[in-house]
Write a protein that holds these residues in place. Structure first.
Motif, PDB file in Angstrom:
ATOM      1  N   PHE A 165       0.834  -1.207   0.000  1.00 22.77           N
ATOM      2  CA  PHE A 165       0.000   0.000   0.000  1.00 22.77           C
ATOM      3  C   PHE A 165       0.865   1.251   0.000  1.00 22.77           C
ATOM      4  N   LEU A 166       1.902   1.273   0.848  1.00 20.68           N
ATOM      5  CA  LEU A 166       2.767   2.448   0.897  1.00 20.68           C
ATOM      6  C   LEU A 166       3.572   2.597  -0.379  1.00 20.68           C
ATOM      7  N   ALA A 167       3.890   1.470  -1.024  1.00 25.81           N
ATOM      8  CA  ALA A 167       4.638   1.538  -2.280  1.00 25.81           C
ATOM      9  C   ALA A 167       3.834   2.217  -3.379  1.00 25.81           C
ATOM     10  N   LEU A 175       9.448  -0.332   0.240  1.00 21.16           N
ATOM     11  CA  LEU A 175      10.567  -1.265   0.276  1.00 21.16           C
ATOM     12  C   LEU A 175      11.271  -1.231   1.633  1.00 21.16           C
ATOM     13  N   ALA A 176      11.453  -0.039   2.172  1.00 18.33           N
ATOM     14  CA  ALA A 176      12.131   0.081   3.467  1.00 18.33           C
ATOM     15  C   ALA A 176      11.320  -0.588   4.574  1.00 18.33           C
ATOM     16  N   ALA A 178       9.085  -2.973   4.254  1.00 14.89           N
ATOM     17  CA  ALA A 178       9.096  -4.424   4.045  1.00 14.89           C
ATOM     18  C   ALA A 178      10.407  -5.031   4.508  1.00 14.89           C
ATOM     19  N   ALA A 179      11.524  -4.379   4.226  1.00 14.73           N
ATOM     20  CA  ALA A 179      12.826  -4.930   4.613  1.00 14.73           C
ATOM     21  C   ALA A 179      12.999  -4.929   6.122  1.00 14.73           C
ATOM     22  N   LEU A 180      12.736  -3.799   6.769  1.00 13.55           N
ATOM     23  CA  LEU A 180      12.955  -3.689   8.211  1.00 13.55           C
ATOM     24  C   LEU A 180      12.008  -4.595   8.989  1.00 13.55           C
ATOM     25  N   LEU A 181      10.736  -4.548   8.669  1.00 11.92           N
ATOM     26  CA  LEU A 181       9.768  -5.334   9.430  1.00 11.92           C
ATOM     27  C   LEU A 181       9.801  -6.803   9.026  1.00 11.92           C
TER      28      LEU A 181
END
Length: 578
Positions: A165-167, A175-176, A178-181
């Protein structure tokens, strides 16, 4: 894994059992996801709406003319708030109902496994251990869906959905996040499980030891007091509790670390989303309200991740419980495939040829090349000293034990190949220990004949001279007998068990000391009635005798039962001691 299997292989039998209620589990997970989605929508839309109205107010104060529809986002906020409340309540109600149903499935399956174990397997562990398998291990395993699978699956789905959704607004932000969480999700599940694996596995074993020692301590309280061993028993319990406390402290620290890391991960994701969204706003790629909405939406994921650390820290206990229950399933006797043979009505023949039987760990076999033959309608008394194998003989004939060598036959068929219902219909056994349940007299009698009417129950009680006593009780047949029949005397409990056997119509009757605890006069009267009931049936009497005796004590009690058959009492008596 302790048994060399992967966690997935260990949990596979129980996952298949959960799969029987796949529809309910998916519905429960959907409610969980709906509640989380509503929380995300509420926080994100609220941030957008507050920012939008604030900017609109500033613009109007500066003299700019603009319009802002406050009704649609306001209605959306109320809808999200109401949906979150209703979905959360419905999810808790529905999922806990599902877990109770799963608990019934799990306990039913495990009871079937325990019932399928033979006497040798049951003798390897204490009664408290079996109780622990049926209760504590199942209670540990029943959280597999509600504490582990569903929250982890919903959290991962929420991370991926929010990132997507944020993308749509800013690919870098999506992307950030998704990667961190995503990395955080992996640690909060697999990492936490790894850190707490050893301690949570030990905790299951220590809890079993503590329950067993406590239960046995209460059961043997009189002996502990008589021999002055209460202090030593308390010290043993204290040692177990100290080990349990140490593991509990370690698990608490690991769980606290996971909670801190969950908060840190969400905070870092929030900070990354805020920084990237602010840069996009500076570049004109995002509006102010969307920039504020982005990090606030990330904050809502704290709710999804918060439950994972503590649950997965204890995952080793779930795996340990599954391993222990799987081990029981592995030693269960295989059920006969295909149609099971039946036995004809009427007296049964009994044959044991070259039977050898040894219990695990015993120095000497119970039987070695043992033989016994009983023709249809014949009666035989087998006597021997305590430990000579009388009860093991009954277990062989009822299919509870399988011989290590040789053959056991009932009417020419091996007991273990018979359908269990047909076998219990054909063979009735009065065991040495009287098994009564904490229920009414009627319920304990109807274990043998569930459809028996009250008149038939009274007739069975009259045969063993308990009818007058039961009739004088305030509640009659509805009188509860207490746990294990503790509200009855030893003689009353024995006669109640014998009355229960009289409600059956077997072809073979095995009586293990049926008159134990009865005075000679009463035993003689009951023996006369029992003799008439035994007419047309094969009968095997198991009698206690001291080593070296040529005939069992209290011969007069058995005379009415054995005389009149094709064998007399003394000559055909089989002495297991010799």
């Amino acid at each position: 894994m302790a048994d060399g299997r992967t966690p997935l292989a260990t949990l596979a039998p129980w996952l298949r059992l959960l799969g029987r209620r796949r529809g309910r589990l998916l519905a429960g997970a959907a409610l969980m996801a709906l509640a989380l989605a509503a929380a995300l929508g509420l926080l994100a839309l609220s941030g957008w709406f507050i920012t939008a109205t604030g900017l609109a107010g500033l613009a109007m104060a500066a003299g700019a003319a603009l319009t802002l529809d406050v009704y649609v986002p306001g209605g959306g906020i109320r809808a999200f708030a109401l949906t979150r409340t209703v979905a959360r309540y419905g999810e808790r109600l529905y999922n806990h109902d599902t877990v109770l149903r799963l608990l019934a499935d799990l306990r039913g399956r495990m009871f079937a496994v325990l019932a399928g174990l033979d006497a040798r397997a049951l003798a390897r562990r204490r009664a408290s251990d079996w109780l622990n398998r049926l209760t504590a291990d199942i209670d540990t395993l029943d959280g597999l869906f509600l504490r582990l699978l569903a929250p982890a699956g919903v959290a991962l789905t929420a991370i991926l959905a929010l990132s997507a959704f944020l993308a749509l607004w800013s690919p870098a932000v999506g992307l950030a996040v998704a990667a961190l969480l995503g990395v955080a999700w992996l640690w909060l599940t697999l990492g936490q499980a790894r850190l707490g694996l050893a301690a949570s596995r030990r905790r299951v074993a220590e809890l079993e030891a503590l329950r067993g020692a406590t239960l046995e301590g209460f059961q043997g309280l009189a002996e502990l007091e008589a021999y002055g061993s209460l202090a030593a028993q308390r010290r043993r319990l204290a040692v177990i509790e100290d080990r349990l406390l140490a593991d509990q402290r370690r698990l608490g620290l690991v769980g606290a670390l996971g909670q801190a890391l969950a908060g840190l991960a969400v905070g870092l994701a929030w900070l990354a989303a805020f920084w990237l969204a602010a840069r996009a706003w500076q570049a004109g790629a995002l509006s102010g309200p969307v920039m504020v909405m982005t990090p606030l939406a990330v904050l809502a994921l704290q709710e999804a991740l918060a439950a994972l650390p503590l649950a997965f820290t204890q995952a080793g206990g779930t795996l340990a419980a599954a391993e222990r229950l799987n081990a029981l399933d592995a030693v269960r006797r295989p059920e006969p495939r295909g149609p099971s043979p039946g036995v004809s009505a009427g007296p049964l023949s009994v044959s044991l040829e070259g039977v050898t039987l040894r219990y695990p760990g015993s120095l000497t076999p119970v039987f070695e090349d043992f033989a016994l033959h009983l023709a249809p309608g014949e009666r035989l008394a087998v006597h021997g000293a305590s430990g000579s194998g009388k009860s093991s003989l009954a277990s062989l004939l009822t299919g509870q034990l399988l011989p290590d060598a040789g053959a056991v036959r009932l009417a020419g068929l091996a007991p273990e190949t018979l359908d269990p219902r047909r076998r219990t219909d054909a063979v009735a056994c009065l065991t040495q220990s009287t098994e009564l349940f904490d229920d009414s007299l009627a319920a304990n009698l109807r274990l043998a004949a569930p459809e028996a009417e009250a008149a038939r129950l009274w007739a069975a009680l009259a045969t063993v001279e308990l009818a007058d006593w039961a009739a004088a009780l305030p509640r009659g047949l509805e009188t509860r007998v207490g746990e294990g029949g503790r509200r009855l005397s030893g003689g009353q409990a024995r006669r109640l068990a014998l009355a229960r056997l009289l409600l059956r119509d077997p072809g073979l009757v095995i009586l293990d000391e049926p008159f134990a605890g009865l005075d000679p006069a009463l035993a003689g009267r009951i023996a006369g009635r029992l003799d008439r009931w035994l007419a047309g049936r094969s009968a095997l009497f198991l009698v206690h005798a001291r080593r070296g005796e040529t005939s069992p004590p209290g011969v007069h009690r058995w005379q009415a039962l054995v005389t009149g058959s094709r064998r007399g009492l003394c000559a055909p008596v089989r002495n297991l001691s010799g």
